[in-house]
Design an enzyme around this catalytic site. Structure first.
Site, mmCIF file in Angstrom:
data_model
loop_
_atom_site.group_PDB
_atom_site.id
_atom_site.type_symbol
_atom_site.label_atom_id
_atom_site.label_comp_id
_atom_site.label_asym_id
_atom_site.label_seq_id
_atom_site.Cartn_x
_atom_site.Cartn_y
_atom_site.Cartn_z
ATOM 1 N N LYS A 272 0.832 -1.308 0.086
ATOM 2 C CA LYS A 272 0.093 0.022 -0.068
ATOM 3 C C LYS A 272 0.811 1.122 -0.049
ATOM 4 C CE LYS A 272 -3.856 -1.797 2.754
ATOM 5 N NZ LYS A 272 -4.823 -1.821 1.740
ATOM 6 N N ARG A 346 -10.203 -11.888 2.458
ATOM 7 C CA ARG A 346 -10.906 -12.867 1.856
ATOM 8 C C ARG A 346 -10.574 -14.165 1.979
ATOM 9 N NH1 ARG A 346 -11.649 -9.742 -3.712
ATOM 10 N NH2 ARG A 346 -11.575 -7.963 -2.227
HETATM 11 N N1 BES Z 1 -8.031 -3.867 4.612
HETATM 12 C C1 BES Z 1 -8.068 -3.433 3.114
HETATM 13 C C2 BES Z 1 -9.553 -2.564 3.205
HETATM 14 C C3 BES Z 1 -9.913 -1.291 3.831
HETATM 15 C C4 BES Z 1 -9.524 -0.206 3.039
HETATM 16 C C5 BES Z 1 -10.094 -1.418 5.180
HETATM 17 C C6 BES Z 1 -9.571 0.814 4.010
HETATM 18 C C7 BES Z 1 -10.356 0.016 5.767
HETATM 19 C C8 BES Z 1 -10.165 0.959 5.196
HETATM 20 C C9 BES Z 1 -8.230 -4.746 2.466
HETATM 21 O O1 BES Z 1 -7.382 -5.840 2.761
HETATM 22 C C10 BES Z 1 -7.658 -4.146 0.918
HETATM 23 O O2 BES Z 1 -6.432 -3.873 0.733
HETATM 24 N N2 BES Z 1 -8.656 -4.109 0.059
HETATM 25 C C11 BES Z 1 -8.208 -4.013 -1.254
HETATM 26 C C12 BES Z 1 -8.821 -4.958 -2.256
HETATM 27 C C13 BES Z 1 -8.158 -4.741 -3.513
HETATM 28 C C14 BES Z 1 -7.016 -5.013 -3.729
HETATM 29 C C15 BES Z 1 -9.235 -5.604 -4.306
HETATM 30 C C16 BES Z 1 -8.793 -2.529 -1.456
HETATM 31 O O3 BES Z 1 -9.916 -1.996 -0.945
HETATM 32 O O4 BES Z 1 -8.357 -1.757 -2.003
HETATM 33 MN MN MN Z 2 -5.502 -5.474 2.110
#
Ligand code: BES
Ligand code: MN
Ligand code: ZN
Length: 496
Positions: A272, A346
């Site tokens: 990230k 997931r």
């Molecule tokens: N933990 C994150 C989701 C999240 C985002 C929680 C903002 C709280 C606040 C999750 O693991 C994630 O990174 N999801 C990705 C999915 C994508 C790669 C399909 C996302 O939402 O960008």
């Molecule tokens: Mn994630």
């Protein structure tokens, strides 16, 4: 945190020897008006309380807190008028909860408070009062604010003392469960990692007679939990799967709870951006909520059998980390091609869902900070609720009734094909950014056993408040969706 002690008042509020008295105000066309319960306080001011408040600029709008010195007219030094906004028919529970929260949030230097909002709605006032008083100061050398110690609650006119005591007990336990979830979420990731999280959960569970099973990395390998292991092995802190089982008296229904326990989400190799990455300390909010909820169910002796299945892992990039391109074999045998290591929730959840379904639950409720797309679709305060049609709608209705908020969302059939993989049974992400929250739900559906009524609550935004506190919601961990889970369990206990 240590919750304040709450007790039903034995004397009229005008005689309470406290630091402050909380009363409610409402907006009525022309200006501020007193909510029911404020009559004795008004009498001490010879009926001029609304005039005084209005002079101080009070309007009664929601979120407003106006303090008024009593100058000896009452034993309490201060009157605190908490606005509830416009009233359409009856004052709602959520209006009482928010006003109570805003009031106690503003009273961090008072030790002892009396409230009249409890005469409007005892349950809501207790929840709002305790949650508004919530502080997380464990990491401050010198905490700035004191902690509210005691609250006297004016009783409602309806019901007898026995009913009131039962309401007080239940509402206090629910608020404390929310505070427990907040504490977990607010504990920084260097102190809350899979092994320590599992131990803390086990300690809470054991204290109320809930059975505990913890699978460590060796047991996970032996059991074939490829999703949890795949995500967890990039970290030096090895993953866990925690199972907490409560068997209530005369249990007719069996409920499975599952919550995402990523103790920190860097994204892994699909790392990230640095900006706001620290917020990913909240990526175990679903786990925190389901742990707090089974413990609560045991305290309140819900007539249900409940098992929380909680996968815990830290998603880190390292030489040992899983990669985009890897194929993981999940618990139960389905294979998943990894296209993005940041879609890790997931993966640990699928293992947990398959394990939970082996117990043949009557209902399965899973909750997670699963997607940023939840925030895009529904904003910071509304959970997205997906799952089997009927149960999803039931959970969404209950989420709204608790004041936590939630909205039923679809699992569009066409998204399934977008999760097809060249190599494996499915891919962990689609190749596009449309309906990201729904695609995650469609992925999870593949792992729920046929015919099990289930709900997936995506609480990515609502579980963690990155802004200012408001109402009874603190900044940081909010404790969502504990009250929704508790209310769904109570509803299943009552109605099957
Ligand atoms: N933990 C994150 C989701 C999240 C985002 C929680 C903002 C709280 C606040 C999750 O693991 C994630 O990174 N999801 C990705 C999915 C994508 C790669 C399909 C996302 O939402 O960008
Ligand atoms: Mn994630
Ligand atoms: Zn995550």
């Amino acid at each position: 945190m240590t919750a304040p002690k709450l007790a039903l008042a034995t004397a009229p509020v005008s005689e309470a020897t406290v630091d402050a008295i909380v009363i409610g105000t409402v907006q009525n066309g022309a200006g501020v008006a007193l909510a029911p319960g404020g009559e004795l306080v008004d009498a001490a001011f010879d009926g001029s309380l609304t005039d005084l408040l209005s002079t101080l600029g009070a309007t009664g709008k929601a979120g407003e807190v106006v303090k008024l010195p009593t100058l000896g007219k009452l034993p309490a030094a201060l009157v605190v008028a908490a606005g509830m906004g416009k009233v359409d028919g009856d004052i709602t529970a959520e209006q009482v909860r928010r006003a109570s929260g805003a009031a106690t949030r503003s009273l961090s230097d008072s030790k002892r408070v009396a409230t009249t909002l409890s005469s409007v709605d005892l349950h809501a006032a207790v929840e709002g009062t305790v949650l508004g008083a919530y502080r997380f100061t464990g990491y401050k050398s010198e905490p700035k604010n004191g902690q509210l110690a005691k609250v006297d609650l004016a009783s409602p006119a309806e019901g007898d003392a026995k009913d009131h005591r039962a309401t007080l007990k239940a509402a206090t336990a629910i608020a404390e469960a929310v505070a427990t979830a907040r504490d977990f979420v607010n504990t920084p990731p260097n102190d809350l990692f899979p092994a320590s999280f599992a131990e803390k959960a086990a300690a809470l569970a054991k204290a109320v007679g809930v059975d505990v099973e913890i699978l460590d990395e060796k047991a996970l390998r032996k059991g074939g939990f490829g999703g949890i292991l795949g995500v967890g092995t990039g970290s030096t802190r090895q993953p866990r799967l925690v199972r907490l089982t409560y068997k209530g008296p005369k249990a007719k229904k069996k409920v499975a709870l599952v919550g995402k326990g990523i103790t920190f989400d860097t994204g892994g190799i699909s790392i990230k951006p640095a900006l706001h990455m620290e917020q990913m300390t909240s990526d175990m909010s679903g786990a925190a909520a389901v742990i707090a909820t089974v413990v609560l169910a045991a305290k309140l002796k819900y007539p249900l059998e409940i098992t929380a299945t909680v996968p815990m892992a830290e998603n880190m990039p390292s030489g040992a980390a899983y990669r985009p391109g890897d194929v993981l074999t999940m618990y139960g045998g389905k294979t998943v091609e990894i296209l993005n290591t940041d879609a890790e929730g997931r993966l640990i959840l699928s293992d947990a869902i398959v394990r939970a379904c082996e117990d043949n639950p009557d209902y399965l409720i899973e909750t997670s900070t699963l997607t940023g797309a939840q925030l895009v679709a529904l904003g910071t305060r509304t959970c997205g609720i997906m799952g089997s049609d009927e149960f999803r709608d039931r959970v969404a209705g209950i989420a709204q009734a608790t004041g936590e908020g939630g909205w039923a969302m679809p699992l569009p059939e066409e998204l399934r094909a977008d999760l097809d993989s060249r190599l494996a049974d499915l891919a962990n992400v689609t190749g596009h950014r449309w309906g990201g929250m729904l695609a995650a739900g469609v992925f999870l559906r593949e792992f729920v056993s046929e015919g099990t009524p289930w709900a997936h609550i995506d609480c990515a935004g609502p579980a963690y408040n990155t802004g200012e506190p408001w109402g009874y919601t603190s900044s940081g961990g909010t404790g969502l969706p504990v009250r929704t889970l508790a209310a769904v369990l109570a509803d299943i206990a009552a109605n099957g």
